[in-house]
Design a protein around this motif. Structure first.
Motif, PDB file in Angstrom:
ATOM      1  N   PHE A  41       0.795  -1.220   0.000  1.00  0.00           N
ATOM      2  CA  PHE A  41       0.000   0.000   0.000  1.00  0.00           C
ATOM      3  C   PHE A  41       0.835   1.281   0.000  1.00  0.00           C
ATOM      4  O   PHE A  41       0.290   2.369  -0.096  1.00  0.00           O
ATOM      5  CB  PHE A  41      -0.928   0.011   1.216  1.00  0.00           C
ATOM      6  CG  PHE A  41      -1.894  -1.118   1.196  1.00  0.00           C
ATOM      7  CD1 PHE A  41      -2.860  -1.205   0.225  1.00  0.00           C
ATOM      8  CD2 PHE A  41      -1.825  -2.119   2.138  1.00  0.00           C
ATOM      9  CE1 PHE A  41      -3.752  -2.257   0.194  1.00  0.00           C
ATOM     10  CE2 PHE A  41      -2.714  -3.180   2.117  1.00  0.00           C
ATOM     11  CZ  PHE A  41      -3.676  -3.242   1.141  1.00  0.00           C
ATOM     12  N   SER A  63      -1.276  -8.626  -4.767  1.00  0.00           N
ATOM     13  CA  SER A  63      -2.170  -7.623  -5.315  1.00  0.00           C
ATOM     14  C   SER A  63      -3.543  -7.803  -4.694  1.00  0.00           C
ATOM     15  O   SER A  63      -3.856  -8.833  -4.101  1.00  0.00           O
ATOM     16  CB  SER A  63      -2.266  -7.780  -6.834  1.00  0.00           C
ATOM     17  OG  SER A  63      -2.959  -8.972  -7.160  1.00  0.00           O
ATOM     18  N   MET A  64      -4.393  -6.785  -4.830  1.00  0.00           N
ATOM     19  CA  MET A  64      -5.732  -6.887  -4.287  1.00  0.00           C
ATOM     20  C   MET A  64      -6.525  -8.023  -4.934  1.00  0.00           C
ATOM     21  O   MET A  64      -7.484  -8.515  -4.361  1.00  0.00           O
ATOM     22  CB  MET A  64      -6.480  -5.563  -4.465  1.00  0.00           C
ATOM     23  CG  MET A  64      -6.145  -4.545  -3.406  1.00  0.00           C
ATOM     24  SD  MET A  64      -6.582  -5.097  -1.763  1.00  0.00           S
ATOM     25  CE  MET A  64      -6.060  -3.699  -0.797  1.00  0.00           C
ATOM     26  N   TRP A  67      -6.809 -11.217  -2.704  1.00  0.00           N
ATOM     27  CA  TRP A  67      -7.503 -11.335  -1.427  1.00  0.00           C
ATOM     28  C   TRP A  67      -8.186 -12.700  -1.389  1.00  0.00           C
ATOM     29  O   TRP A  67      -8.586 -13.210  -2.424  1.00  0.00           O
ATOM     30  CB  TRP A  67      -8.571 -10.241  -1.303  1.00  0.00           C
ATOM     31  CG  TRP A  67      -8.031  -8.881  -1.042  1.00  0.00           C
ATOM     32  CD1 TRP A  67      -7.440  -8.037  -1.935  1.00  0.00           C
ATOM     33  CD2 TRP A  67      -8.056  -8.181   0.199  1.00  0.00           C
ATOM     34  NE1 TRP A  67      -7.097  -6.869  -1.323  1.00  0.00           N
ATOM     35  CE2 TRP A  67      -7.469  -6.922  -0.026  1.00  0.00           C
ATOM     36  CE3 TRP A  67      -8.535  -8.500   1.472  1.00  0.00           C
ATOM     37  CZ2 TRP A  67      -7.334  -5.978   0.971  1.00  0.00           C
ATOM     38  CZ3 TRP A  67      -8.408  -7.551   2.467  1.00  0.00           C
ATOM     39  CH2 TRP A  67      -7.810  -6.308   2.220  1.00  0.00           C
ATOM     40  N   GLU A 231     -12.660   2.280   2.127  1.00  0.00           N
ATOM     41  CA  GLU A 231     -11.808   2.082   0.962  1.00  0.00           C
ATOM     42  C   GLU A 231     -11.257   0.654   0.929  1.00  0.00           C
ATOM     43  O   GLU A 231     -11.266  -0.016  -0.109  1.00  0.00           O
ATOM     44  CB  GLU A 231     -10.665   3.089   0.993  1.00  0.00           C
ATOM     45  CG  GLU A 231      -9.663   2.955  -0.148  1.00  0.00           C
ATOM     46  CD  GLU A 231      -8.511   3.935   0.000  1.00  0.00           C
ATOM     47  OE1 GLU A 231      -8.291   4.723  -0.922  1.00  0.00           O
ATOM     48  OE2 GLU A 231      -7.837   3.905   1.056  1.00  0.00           O
ATOM     49  N   SER A 232     -10.787   0.187   2.078  1.00  0.00           N
ATOM     50  CA  SER A 232     -10.249  -1.174   2.146  1.00  0.00           C
ATOM     51  C   SER A 232     -11.336  -2.218   1.935  1.00  0.00           C
ATOM     52  O   SER A 232     -11.118  -3.233   1.260  1.00  0.00           O
ATOM     53  CB  SER A 232      -9.570  -1.397   3.500  1.00  0.00           C
ATOM     54  OG  SER A 232      -8.456  -0.542   3.648  1.00  0.00           O
ATOM     55  N   ARG A 234     -14.040  -1.831   0.203  1.00  0.00           N
ATOM     56  CA  ARG A 234     -14.414  -1.804  -1.210  1.00  0.00           C
ATOM     57  C   ARG A 234     -13.404  -2.581  -2.046  1.00  0.00           C
ATOM     58  O   ARG A 234     -13.771  -3.334  -2.954  1.00  0.00           O
ATOM     59  CB  ARG A 234     -14.502  -0.355  -1.694  1.00  0.00           C
ATOM     60  CG  ARG A 234     -15.081  -0.201  -3.094  1.00  0.00           C
ATOM     61  CD  ARG A 234     -15.115   1.262  -3.533  1.00  0.00           C
ATOM     62  NE  ARG A 234     -15.845   2.084  -2.589  1.00  0.00           N
ATOM     63  CZ  ARG A 234     -15.290   3.033  -1.838  1.00  0.00           C
ATOM     64  NH1 ARG A 234     -13.989   3.268  -1.911  1.00  0.00           N
ATOM     65  NH2 ARG A 234     -16.027   3.754  -1.015  1.00  0.00           N
ATOM     66  N   GLU A 235     -12.110  -2.420  -1.739  1.00  0.00           N
ATOM     67  CA  GLU A 235     -11.079  -3.144  -2.463  1.00  0.00           C
ATOM     68  C   GLU A 235     -11.176  -4.648  -2.227  1.00  0.00           C
ATOM     69  O   GLU A 235     -10.924  -5.447  -3.133  1.00  0.00           O
ATOM     70  CB  GLU A 235      -9.699  -2.640  -2.024  1.00  0.00           C
ATOM     71  CG  GLU A 235      -9.408  -1.215  -2.467  1.00  0.00           C
ATOM     72  CD  GLU A 235      -8.192  -0.626  -1.766  1.00  0.00           C
ATOM     73  OE1 GLU A 235      -7.711  -1.246  -0.787  1.00  0.00           O
ATOM     74  OE2 GLU A 235      -7.741   0.453  -2.176  1.00  0.00           O
ATOM     75  N   ALA A 236     -11.540  -5.035  -1.017  1.00  0.00           N
ATOM     76  CA  ALA A 236     -11.559  -6.457  -0.654  1.00  0.00           C
ATOM     77  C   ALA A 236     -12.821  -7.168  -1.112  1.00  0.00           C
ATOM     78  O   ALA A 236     -12.787  -8.364  -1.412  1.00  0.00           O
ATOM     79  CB  ALA A 236     -11.415  -6.608   0.857  1.00  0.00           C
ATOM     80  N   GLY A 238     -15.584  -5.460  -3.126  1.00  0.00           N
ATOM     81  CA  GLY A 238     -16.332  -4.864  -4.220  1.00  0.00           C
ATOM     82  C   GLY A 238     -17.611  -4.178  -3.781  1.00  0.00           C
ATOM     83  O   GLY A 238     -18.499  -3.929  -4.603  1.00  0.00           O
ATOM     84  N   ALA A 288      -9.398  -6.658   5.665  1.00  0.00           N
ATOM     85  CA  ALA A 288      -9.730  -5.342   5.118  1.00  0.00           C
ATOM     86  C   ALA A 288      -9.779  -4.290   6.225  1.00  0.00           C
ATOM     87  O   ALA A 288      -9.268  -3.171   6.071  1.00  0.00           O
ATOM     88  CB  ALA A 288     -11.062  -5.398   4.380  1.00  0.00           C
ATOM     89  N   ARG A 295      -3.671   1.944   7.559  1.00  0.00           N
ATOM     90  CA  ARG A 295      -3.600   3.187   6.792  1.00  0.00           C
ATOM     91  C   ARG A 295      -3.894   4.399   7.677  1.00  0.00           C
ATOM     92  O   ARG A 295      -3.261   5.448   7.535  1.00  0.00           O
ATOM     93  CB  ARG A 295      -4.596   3.132   5.636  1.00  0.00           C
ATOM     94  CG  ARG A 295      -4.191   2.185   4.517  1.00  0.00           C
ATOM     95  CD  ARG A 295      -5.339   1.984   3.548  1.00  0.00           C
ATOM     96  NE  ARG A 295      -4.896   1.303   2.324  1.00  0.00           N
ATOM     97  CZ  ARG A 295      -5.722   0.788   1.427  1.00  0.00           C
ATOM     98  NH1 ARG A 295      -7.025   0.872   1.603  1.00  0.00           N
ATOM     99  NH2 ARG A 295      -5.259   0.208   0.344  1.00  0.00           N
TER     100      ARG A 295
END
Length: 308
Positions: A41, A63-64, A67, A231-232, A234-236, A238, A288, A295
């Motif tokens: 990150f 990479s994401m 996960w 944010e995390s 959403r990345e993990a 969707g 996540a 962060r």
């Protein structure tokens, strides 16, 4: 979480089954998991070169798309208070390499409270014809998150570690009101630097899904933390959802440290409910949240008043 559960209003509880939990070592140690995220990150920037022993501890950057992160860490060697206000109790010895990794973590030494919602006669939201119960799922996620945070050197308290409601023993108000007040005593204990209240949602429409994060608008840090957590998530996962003000929620409006209330999904959505009872998906959610906290504390000394 049902809509009014955390508003301080009276709401009927739901019963739900919970499976027993075995305490002890988790499978597969995850030493230095936190530091590995620095490369993923970019939250720490360049650091000192790792020794061969340290390098052996580091998990490879992923990479994401890869996960969930690896399985739960081994919590051996973690020092944590047994209760709010008490001094940390030293655990088993760790290796010098593990201690060095924790020193580099922005989570090292941070005191964090995790609040798995509901418990006991208050089951919370229910899905899959009673096979998915909020109180059980959020406790599993909180335990996984606790272990990730421990491995990064954080000191973590859970408001509950078993299937029960809490009680402030004041004798005032309803059982639910006493439970909420008891949770806030731990969340607002001196020295706590962040708090997360974990819940699951339900909605009349079975088409609504996705994790979302609520915050109280009393300080910029709350919005900052909520945005980084979302944010995390959403990345993990969707999730199409975002952050929302939750000033009317009792837990948020009485919370003193920076914090957020996270709705980790909808048990009223059949497919999401099936995922939420899957231990691998629970670890994905825990990872996540871990990344979001990482962060947040990595940028805590910078302007968190700016929306990330």
């Amino acid at each position: 979480m049902r809509v009014n559960d955390l508003s301080g209003r009276k709401t009927p509880g739901r019963r739900g089954s919970s499976r027993s939990r075995r305490r002890g070592a988790w499978p597969g140690p995850l030493a230095a998991f936190g530091l590995a995220l620095a490369g993923l990150f970019g939250v720490l920037g360049p650091g000192p070169a790792a020794s061969p022993a340290q390098a052996a501890l580091l998990a490879p950057a992923v990479s994401m798309a890869e996960w969930p992160f690896p399985a739960r860490p081994d919590p051996a060697g973690i020092a944590s208070p047994s209760a709010p206000g008490e001094s940390p109790v030293a655990g088993p010895r760790t290796t010098p390499e593990e201690a060095s990794v924790r020193t580099l973590s922005p989570l090292a030494g941070r005191i964090i409270v995790l609040d798995p919602g509901h418990g006991g006669i208050d089951g919370g939201a229910v899905g899959l014809d009673g096979r998915a119960v909020e109180k059980t799922i959020v406790l599993e996620i909180a335990e996984a998150l606790r272990d990730y945070l421990h491995q990064a050197g954080a000191l973590v308290w859970l408001t509950r570690e078993e299937d029960r409601m809490l009680d402030d023993e004041s004798g005032r108000g309803t059982r639910k009101e006493r439970d909420l007040r008891a949770r806030m005593v731990m969340i607002n204990a001196p020295g706590v630097e962040a708090a997360l209240s974990l819940h699951l949602n339900s909605f009349p429409s079975s088409r609504t899904f996705g994790a979302e994060t609520f915050y109280a608008g009393v300080r910029p840090e709350n919005r900052c933390l909520a945005a980084l957590l979302q944010e995390s998530l959403r990345e993990a996962t969707g999730s199409p959802r975002g952050i929302k003000r939750g000033d009317d929620l009792y837990v948020l409006r009485t919370m003193e440290p920076p914090g957020a209330l996270v709705e980790l999904g909808y048990l009223s959505h059949p497919e999401e409910a099936r995922r939420l009872v899957d231990p691998a998906y629970q670890r994905r959610l825990a990872a996540a949240l871990y990344v979001g906290l990482w962060r947040y504390f990595a940028r805590a000394d910078r302007a968190c008043s700016e929306t990330p």
